[in-house]
Design an enzyme around this catalytic site. Structure first.
Site, PDB file in Angstrom:
ATOM      1  N   ASP A 233       0.747  -1.193  -0.128  1.00 20.60           N
ATOM      2  CA  ASP A 233       0.063   0.110   0.044  1.00 20.60           C
ATOM      3  C   ASP A 233       0.776   1.375  -0.056  1.00 20.60           C
ATOM      4  OD1 ASP A 233      -2.129   1.701  -0.152  1.00 20.60           O
ATOM      5  OD2 ASP A 233      -2.662   1.410   2.423  1.00 20.60           O
TER       6      ASP A 233
ATOM      7  N   ASN B  23     -10.750  -2.686  -5.663  1.00 16.97           N
ATOM      8  CA  ASN B  23      -9.905  -1.611  -6.124  1.00 16.97           C
ATOM      9  C   ASN B  23     -10.369  -1.200  -7.543  1.00 16.97           C
ATOM     10  OD1 ASN B  23      -6.610  -2.915  -5.175  1.00 16.97           O
ATOM     11  ND2 ASN B  23      -8.107  -1.323  -4.239  1.00 16.97           N
TER      12      ASN B  23
END
Length: 328
Positions: A64, A135
């Site tokens: 991330d 996502n």
């Protein structure tokens, strides 16, 4: 001790060349030059101590922070950074996100090579969360950038992973029509090619010698793409229910072993250590069946900056943990 930013040879040698140096190769060269004065981690004796090499088969990482890294470095690097997208279609935002995900891909390559070179006797699986089923809610231009970087990376590393006998395993739903067919084909071809290579190396080591092949074990790199832990459990549950309905399985025989057989992670050991970069402290639907007893390590370091030194800090933390699995 200062943080070391290492861009190994593989990072610049394996990007595809299309009419000369690729855009990503040029970018990585600039990044390498900017950090040439940083100290190297690899080979440092404090990281090679045999006392640290306890049971650790599987490391899973939530990578991330690519976009945030790009945003925070945009101002300082924009004057020297080469164009990364076609100027006729690129906007400031798309260039920035591509910049971040390209740097994140470079970090994947450097860290996988580091693990392969230094922990082949212990770490057998590395799973990376590349793109979650959630996502898809991101901006279209960013998703396009992710696919572009992912495809170019997959194409570039094929020779290296085969040479080093790495196995690539894809987790997630690649049949989704929203995934570009060229990327799907590239990933599936890489998975097939490395599966064949690793199998061949096991059978023919005596006739196909390879440096250290007698001592190094195969590293399996699992890429979670369009993956969601809940979806994996639901899909497995449906398959089991269908078997029960057809009379092929008794409901009383359903247990965790049966469930494991129908998950896309079938055959993999559960992660011992889960690392999440970028500062968030949640699992984001990542391997939620598999990490019931995993050690969870959260760091504020953004993924592109999570170098070999940061990885060693995570291992130090892990080796200090006492894993009891519910016992005393």
């Amino acid at each position: 001790m200062g943080t070391a930013f290492i861009i190994p040879t593989i990072t610049t040698n394996y990007w595809p060349r299309k009419g000369g140096k690729s855009q990503l190769e040029t970018y990585n060269k600039l990044y390498q030059e900017d950090n040439a004065s940083c100290s190297q981690v690899q080979g440092n004796s404090q990281y090679q101590s045999s006392t640290r090499r306890k049971s650790l088969q599987h490391v899973a990482i939530i990578c991330d922070g690519n976009s945030r890294w790009a945003t925070t470095t945009e101002a300082s690097s924009s004057s020297s950074r080469p164009p990364l997208l076609d100027s006729t279609t690129a906007t400031t935002t798309t260039t920035t996100t591509f910049h971040g995900h390209a740097r994140g891909a470079s970090r994947v390559l450097s860290l996988v090579e580091y693990i392969h070179d230094n922990y082949s006797d212990t770490i057998r699986y590395v799973t990376l969360y590349g793109f979650s089923s959630e996502n898809w809610s991101r901006p279209t231009h960013e998703i396009r950038d992710i696919w572009k970087v992912m495809e170019e990376t997959a194409e570039s590393v094929k020779e290296w992973v085969q040479k080093e006998y790495l196995t690539i395993q894809i987790l997630g739903n690649l049949s989704d029509d929203r995934i570009p067919s060229s990327l799907r084909n590239t990933l599936l071809a890489l998975e097939t090619a490395t599966s064949t290579t690793s199998s061949s190396s096991t059978k023919h080591k005596s006739t196909h010698p390879h440096p250290s092949s007698s001592t190094k074990k195969t590293l399996t790199l699992c890429l979670a793409i369009n993956y969601g832990g809940r979806n994996d459990i639901l899909n497995a549950t449906r398959k089991i229910a269908e078997m029960v309905e057809r009379g092929e399985l008794k409901s009383t025989d359903v247990n965790s072993d049966v469930m494991n057989r129908f998950l896309c992670t079938n055959g993999m050991p559960d992660p011992d250590l889960v690392i999440r970069t970028g500062g968030e402290q949640r699992l984001s639907n990542f391997l939620i069946w598999n990490i019931a007893y995993s050690e969870l390590y959260f760091t504020p370091v953004l993924w592109p900056d999570f170098d070999e030194h940061q990885f060693e800090l995570a291992l130090d933390w892990y080796y200090g943990r006492e894993r009891r699995f519910g016992g005393r």
